[in-house]
Design a protein around this motif. Structure first.
Motif, PDB file in Angstrom:
ATOM      1  N   ARG A 223       9.762  10.435  18.556  1.00  0.00           N
ATOM      2  CA  ARG A 223       8.855  10.798  19.569  1.00  0.00           C
ATOM      3  C   ARG A 223       7.576  11.050  19.181  1.00  0.00           C
ATOM      4  O   ARG A 223       6.650  10.722  18.943  1.00  0.00           O
ATOM      5  CB  ARG A 223       9.011  11.489  20.531  1.00  0.00           C
ATOM      6  CG  ARG A 223       8.311  11.623  21.545  1.00  0.00           C
ATOM      7  CD  ARG A 223       8.988  12.481  22.598  1.00  0.00           C
ATOM      8  NE  ARG A 223       9.873  11.598  23.488  1.00  0.00           N
ATOM      9  CZ  ARG A 223       9.688  10.783  24.412  1.00  0.00           C
ATOM     10  NH1 ARG A 223       8.430  10.059  25.072  1.00  0.00           N
ATOM     11  NH2 ARG A 223      10.447   9.243  24.937  1.00  0.00           N
ATOM     12  N   GLU A 224       7.960  11.750  17.301  1.00  0.00           N
ATOM     13  CA  GLU A 224       6.952  12.844  17.041  1.00  0.00           C
ATOM     14  C   GLU A 224       6.172  11.906  16.364  1.00  0.00           C
ATOM     15  O   GLU A 224       4.496  11.906  16.266  1.00  0.00           O
ATOM     16  CB  GLU A 224       7.623  14.041  16.087  1.00  0.00           C
ATOM     17  CG  GLU A 224       8.191  15.004  16.467  1.00  0.00           C
ATOM     18  CD  GLU A 224       8.257  16.176  15.168  1.00  0.00           C
ATOM     19  OE1 GLU A 224       7.428  17.118  15.193  1.00  0.00           O
ATOM     20  OE2 GLU A 224       9.381  16.016  15.124  1.00  0.00           O
ATOM     21  N   LEU A 225       6.981  11.140  16.128  1.00  0.00           N
ATOM     22  CA  LEU A 225       5.958   9.256  15.269  1.00  0.00           C
ATOM     23  C   LEU A 225       5.383   8.409  16.406  1.00  0.00           C
ATOM     24  O   LEU A 225       4.988   7.914  15.362  1.00  0.00           O
ATOM     25  CB  LEU A 225       7.518   8.945  13.865  1.00  0.00           C
ATOM     26  CG  LEU A 225       7.702  10.475  12.914  1.00  0.00           C
ATOM     27  CD1 LEU A 225       8.777   9.204  12.160  1.00  0.00           C
ATOM     28  CD2 LEU A 225       7.061  10.563  12.085  1.00  0.00           C
TER      29      LEU A 225
ATOM     30  N   ARG B  43       1.014  -1.523  -0.007  1.00  0.00           N
ATOM     31  CA  ARG B  43      -0.296  -0.232  -0.186  1.00  0.00           C
ATOM     32  C   ARG B  43       0.847   1.296   0.135  1.00  0.00           C
ATOM     33  O   ARG B  43       0.302   2.238  -0.475  1.00  0.00           O
ATOM     34  CB  ARG B  43      -0.938   0.017   1.399  1.00  0.00           C
ATOM     35  CG  ARG B  43      -1.872   0.989   1.232  1.00  0.00           C
ATOM     36  CD  ARG B  43      -3.136   1.080   2.618  1.00  0.00           C
ATOM     37  NE  ARG B  43      -3.524  -0.402   2.260  1.00  0.00           N
ATOM     38  CZ  ARG B  43      -4.339  -0.382   2.903  1.00  0.00           C
ATOM     39  NH1 ARG B  43      -5.408   0.230   3.722  1.00  0.00           N
ATOM     40  NH2 ARG B  43      -5.644  -2.385   2.755  1.00  0.00           N
ATOM     41  N   LEU B  44       1.928   1.073   0.589  1.00  0.00           N
ATOM     42  CA  LEU B  44       2.598   2.750   1.339  1.00  0.00           C
ATOM     43  C   LEU B  44       3.971   2.910  -0.633  1.00  0.00           C
ATOM     44  O   LEU B  44       3.979   4.013  -0.715  1.00  0.00           O
ATOM     45  CB  LEU B  44       3.461   2.512   2.366  1.00  0.00           C
ATOM     46  CG  LEU B  44       4.310   3.436   2.670  1.00  0.00           C
ATOM     47  CD1 LEU B  44       3.090   4.676   3.319  1.00  0.00           C
ATOM     48  CD2 LEU B  44       5.250   3.276   4.054  1.00  0.00           C
ATOM     49  N   SER B  45       4.161   2.111  -0.760  1.00  0.00           N
ATOM     50  CA  SER B  45       4.995   1.975  -1.947  1.00  0.00           C
ATOM     51  C   SER B  45       4.075   2.849  -3.243  1.00  0.00           C
ATOM     52  O   SER B  45       4.344   3.635  -4.130  1.00  0.00           O
ATOM     53  CB  SER B  45       5.097   0.679  -2.702  1.00  0.00           C
ATOM     54  OG  SER B  45       4.470  -0.102  -2.892  1.00  0.00           O
ATOM     55  N   THR B  46       2.718   3.044  -3.570  1.00  0.00           N
ATOM     56  CA  THR B  46       1.772   3.938  -3.873  1.00  0.00           C
ATOM     57  C   THR B  46       2.000   4.582  -3.907  1.00  0.00           C
ATOM     58  O   THR B  46       1.045   5.445  -4.207  1.00  0.00           O
ATOM     59  CB  THR B  46       0.753   2.631  -4.885  1.00  0.00           C
ATOM     60  OG1 THR B  46       0.443   2.357  -3.720  1.00  0.00           O
ATOM     61  CG2 THR B  46       0.916   1.275  -5.354  1.00  0.00           C
ATOM     62  N   MET B  47       1.996   4.918  -2.211  1.00  0.00           N
ATOM     63  CA  MET B  47       1.159   6.556  -1.781  1.00  0.00           C
ATOM     64  C   MET B  47       2.481   7.436  -1.751  1.00  0.00           C
ATOM     65  O   MET B  47       1.973   8.448  -2.085  1.00  0.00           O
ATOM     66  CB  MET B  47       0.918   6.242  -0.206  1.00  0.00           C
ATOM     67  CG  MET B  47      -0.515   4.763  -0.696  1.00  0.00           C
ATOM     68  SD  MET B  47      -1.130   4.679   1.814  1.00  0.00           S
ATOM     69  CE  MET B  47      -0.702   6.145   2.573  1.00  0.00           C
TER      70      MET B  47
ATOM     71  N   THR C  39       9.373   4.847   7.789  1.00  0.00           N
ATOM     72  CA  THR C  39      10.620   4.736   9.021  1.00  0.00           C
ATOM     73  C   THR C  39      10.326   3.864   9.953  1.00  0.00           C
ATOM     74  O   THR C  39      11.619   2.495  10.218  1.00  0.00           O
ATOM     75  CB  THR C  39      10.412   5.835  10.132  1.00  0.00           C
ATOM     76  OG1 THR C  39      10.416   7.037   9.692  1.00  0.00           O
ATOM     77  CG2 THR C  39      11.833   5.660  11.592  1.00  0.00           C
ATOM     78  N   ALA C  40       9.042   2.754   9.888  1.00  0.00           N
ATOM     79  CA  ALA C  40       8.916   1.668  10.796  1.00  0.00           C
ATOM     80  C   ALA C  40       9.308   0.282   9.382  1.00  0.00           C
ATOM     81  O   ALA C  40      10.383  -0.728  10.494  1.00  0.00           O
ATOM     82  CB  ALA C  40       7.112   1.669  10.950  1.00  0.00           C
ATOM     83  N   VAL C  41       8.969   0.874   8.885  1.00  0.00           N
ATOM     84  CA  VAL C  41       9.088  -0.546   7.330  1.00  0.00           C
ATOM     85  C   VAL C  41      11.149  -0.159   7.621  1.00  0.00           C
ATOM     86  O   VAL C  41      11.569  -1.866   7.614  1.00  0.00           O
ATOM     87  CB  VAL C  41       9.377  -0.051   6.274  1.00  0.00           C
ATOM     88  CG1 VAL C  41       9.925  -0.668   4.677  1.00  0.00           C
ATOM     89  CG2 VAL C  41       7.907  -0.062   5.662  1.00  0.00           C
TER      90      VAL C  41
ATOM     91  N   GLN D 266       1.784  10.244   9.574  1.00  0.00           N
ATOM     92  CA  GLN D 266       1.687   8.872   9.128  1.00  0.00           C
ATOM     93  C   GLN D 266       2.312   8.168   7.835  1.00  0.00           C
ATOM     94  O   GLN D 266       3.218   6.960   7.828  1.00  0.00           O
ATOM     95  CB  GLN D 266       0.043   8.566   8.548  1.00  0.00           C
ATOM     96  CG  GLN D 266      -0.127   6.851   9.124  1.00  0.00           C
ATOM     97  CD  GLN D 266      -1.747   6.743   8.776  1.00  0.00           C
ATOM     98  OE1 GLN D 266      -2.033   7.062   7.548  1.00  0.00           O
ATOM     99  NE2 GLN D 266      -2.374   6.014   9.782  1.00  0.00           N
ATOM    100  N   SER D 267       2.776   8.476   7.344  1.00  0.00           N
ATOM    101  CA  SER D 267       3.078   7.808   5.843  1.00  0.00           C
ATOM    102  C   SER D 267       4.663   7.756   6.012  1.00  0.00           C
ATOM    103  O   SER D 267       5.625   6.788   6.169  1.00  0.00           O
ATOM    104  CB  SER D 267       2.990   8.636   4.172  1.00  0.00           C
ATOM    105  OG  SER D 267       3.196   9.458   4.435  1.00  0.00           O
TER     106      SER D 267
END
Length: 554
Positions: free
Chosen positions: A449-451, A361-365, A402-404, A396-397
C-alpha cells in the motif's frame, strides 16, 4: 524476353502503374540502373515485379520459376534459383558455380589470406563470373558439414519512440563492416508524412518529438530479392535465417535491387575504400566458408547482414546473439536476438515494452547487489529507514523493482546468448531479494500500500480525475504492477512491420509511428555529416546507385 506478361510498370490492363512499393520515381531509377548493366533490363524489372507477386500469394513459386527459366538460361547461361525444384532448394546449390570460380579443395579463407591486397574473385568486376578456372573438386555441401539444429531466427525489435537519432548504430555498423560512405547498411532518418511532423533540428524540446525510422535489411523469411538471383548469391542461410549475399558468386546483375521492397541494397561501383588486406578473414567468411560479410568487392551487391561472424562465434561466445548496431545504441532501442524464442530480447521487448524499458533503465539506477548488503548494515527494516539511508533507493525505485518481481514470467526456454534483458531483470530481482532478506516485507499489504501496489488503490478513481477518466481494470497484484510500469514508461502506441501487406514476413518489428504513404525524409537532430557519415551514396559517386532510405527517393 519471352514472357507475355505486361511490361514492367504496367498493370494487367496495360496502364502505367508502378509495381514497386517505394513508388514510381524509385522504380524509374531502378530501371535506369539496370540499363547501365550488361544484363536484360526488361527481364530484371519483370522478375522483380513477379517476385513480389509470389510473396503476396498471387503467383506460385513453381509458376514463377517456369515463367522465367528459359529467359534466365538465355541471359545467364544457368538458372540456380533455389525454387528450381524442392529437391534442389538447399544451401549447396551455389557449389557448381563456386567450383568454376576456383573455390575447391583449398579454403577460400586461406585464399583471402594469400591474396593480400589482391584479388578476390568478385573483385575483378562484373565479368568475374566468366573467369573459368581449371576444374576442381566441388565444395562439400555445407548443410552436411554443419547442419542446422536450432530453429533460430535472428531478428530485431526496434523502439522508434525512444530512438534519439544519434546515428551511433550507423557509425558502429560502418566501423565493423567497412562499407564505403553512403552505402548505409544501417540507416536512420527523421520523417514527416502529412499527418505527423518532426521539429526543426535546431529548435526542439525532446528527441521524442521527432518521428524516426531505423532501417536495416529486414531479413525477410520470404525474400523477393532471393527469388530473382540467377546464381544463388543472394540466399537465406539455413542456420539463423539470415538473408545474405555470397560475394564470390554475385555477378552484379542488380536484379535483387529491383525485387527488394525496402531499398536496402547497394552496388559496389568502384574499388572499395578499404583494401582487401585490411579485412579480417574471420569477419568476411561464415561457418560455411562462404564470403558473406564485411564490405563487398567491386561489382557486387551488399547490404546489412546481421553480423554472421558474431553469430558463428568467430569473435567469441560473448558476441553470439549481438550485432554492432545494437551494442552501440545508447538508449537500447535496438533489440536483436532469436525471434522464435519468447525469452529473447526482441520477443520480450515486443511482448511487454513498458516492462522491458523499465528493466533497461532501472538496472542502472539501483545500487549494485554486491554493495547493497553493506549499505544496509545498521539500517532499520521499514521503508522510510531504507529510503532515507541508501543512495539509489527511493519509494519509486523500490516500487518499480517490486513491480518487476510481481510481473516476472517463467519461460520454458533459456534466454539466447548475447541477450541482456534477462541479466538486467536478474539484477533487479536480486536487489528485491536482498531487501526482503534485510527485513522489508515487500509482499505485505502494508508495504504494498505504501508503494501504491494494492488492487483497491486502482478501484478508486484518483482525485480530480473526473467522470470521463478511462476505467482501469485490475484483478490482482500483477495487473496493478503492470499498470505502475506503464505509468512510469508508457507502452508503445503502435506495433508494425514495414510493408507487412507485401507478404515478405520481415524479421524486424517496430514500435512507434509507422510512416504513411506520403512520408518524406527531413533533417534529424544529428546529421550524417556530424558523425562523419554520408546520407546519400550519390554524393560520393560519379555514377548514381540506389540505396537511400526507403522514403527518400531523391
Amino acid at each position: 524476353m519471352s514472357s507475355d506478361e505486361p511490361a514492367p510498370g504496367e498493370g494487367p490492363d496495360g496502364t502505367d502503374e508502378p509495381f514497386h512499393p517505394l513508388g514510381e520515381s524509385w522504380q524509374d531509377e531502378l530501371e535506369d540502373l539496370l540499363d547501365d548493366t550488361e544484363y536484360d533490363t526488361e527481364l530484371g524489372m519483370q522478375m522483380g515485379k513477379d517476385a513480389m507477386r509470389v510473396t503476396k500469394g498471387e503467383l506460385s513459386e513453381e509458376e514463377f520459376h517456369e515463367r522465367y527459366h528459359d529467359d534466365v538460361m538465355e541471359e545467364f547461361g544457368e538458372d540456380e534459383r533455389p525454387i528450381a525444384s524442392p529437391d534442389d532448394a538447399d544451401e549447396g546449390q551455389g557449389d557448381s558455380l563456386l567450383s568454376k570460380l576456383g573455390a575447391g579443395t583449398e579454403s577460400r579463407r586461406e585464399m583471402l589470406k594469400k591474396a593480400g591486397a589482391g584479388v578476390g574473385f568478385a573483385s575483378l568486376g562484373w565479368g568475374a563470373v566468366d573467369q573459368q578456372e581449371p576444374e576442381q573438386e566441388a565444395v562439400e555441401d555445407p548443410s552436411e558439414v554443419n547442419p542446422d539444429e536450432d530453429a533460430t531466427q535472428w531478428g530485431m525489435t526496434i523502439d522508434l519512440e525512444y530512438c534519439d537519432g544519434c546515428l551511433s548504430c550507423v557509425t558502429a555498423c560502418n566501423a565493423e563492416h567497412n562499407w564505403d560512405l553512403g552505402s548505409n547498411w544501417m540507416y536512420v532518418l527523421a520523417f514527416e508524412d502529412g499527418d505527423v511532423e518532426s521539429p526543426d533540428p535546431d529548435n526542439f524540446e525532446s528527441h521524442r518529438d521527432f518521428n524516426f525510422l531505423v532501417r536495416p535489411c529486414q531479413h525477410c523469411t520470404d525474400a523477393p530479392c532471393e527469388k530473382v538471383c540467377p546464381t544463388t548469391a543472394r540466399h537465406t542461410r539455413e542456420k539463423g535465417g539470415m538473408v545474405l549475399t555470397d560475394y564470390d558468386v554475385c555477378i552484379g546483375c542488380r536484379y535483387c535491387q529491383v525485387a527488394c521492397p525496402y531499398g536496402v541494397n547497394y552496388f559496389q561501383w568502384e574499388e572499395p575504400t578499404v583494401d582487401e588486406e585490411e579485412l579480417s578473414p574471420d569477419m568476411v567468411y561464415d561457418y560455411r566458408d562462404r564470403r558473406v560479410s564485411s564490405r563487398a568487392p567491386r561489382g557486387v551487391m551488399s547490404k546489412c547482414v546481421f553480423d554472421p561472424a558474431r553469430q558463428d562465434g568467430n569473435f567469441g561466445e560473448s558476441n553470439i546473439g549481438t550485432v554492432a548496431c545494437e551494442v552501440a545504441c545508447p538508449p537500447s532501442v535496438i533489440q536483436f536476438g532469436d525471434k522464435n524464442n519468447p525469452n529473447s530480447d526482441p520477443s520480450r521487448y515486443q511482448e511487454n515494452p513498458a516492462r522491458a524499458r523499465v528493466l533497461i533503465r532501472l538496472s542502472t539506477m539501483l545500487p549494485s547487489p554486491d554493495n547493497l548488503p553493506s549499505m544496509l548494515e545498521g539500517v532499520g527494516t521499514d521503508l522510510d529507514a531504507i529510503t532515507g539511508a541508501v543512495d539509489g533507493l527511493d519509494e519509486q525505485s523500490i516500487m518499480l523493482a517490486t513491480a518487476v518481481q510481481l510481473t516476472n514470467v517463467e519461460y520454458d526456454q533459456e534466454a539466447p546468448p548475447g541477450d541482456t534483458l534477462v541479466d538486467q531483470e536478474a539484477t533487479i530481482l536480486e536487489v528485491v531479494s536482498i531487501l526482503e532478506d534485510h527485513g522489508l516485507a515487500l509482499q505485505s499489504e502494508e508495504v504494498l500500500r505504501e508503494l501504491g501496489l494494492t488492487v483497491d488503490q486502482f478501484q478508486t478513481p484518483p482525485a480530480g480525475s473526473g467522470e470521463d477518466s478511462p476505467d482501469i481494470v485490475v484483478n490482482d497484484r500483477e495487473d496493478v504492477a503492470q499498470q505502475r510500469l506503464e505509468e512510469y514508461i508508457p507502452p508503445s502506441g503502435n506495433e508494425f512491420e514495414l510493408l507487412a501487406d507485401i507478404g515478405t514476413n520481415p524479421n524486424v518489428t517496430y514500435l512507434g509511428q509507422e510512416p504513411g504513404p506520403n512520408a518524406n525524409q527531413v533533417p534529424g537532430p544529428t546529421s550524417y555529416e556530424d558523425v562523419g557519415m554520408v546520407s546519400k551514396r550519390q554524393n560520393v559517386l560519379e555514377e548514381e546507385t540506389v540505396g537511400l532510405g526507403p522514403i527518400d527517393s531523391s
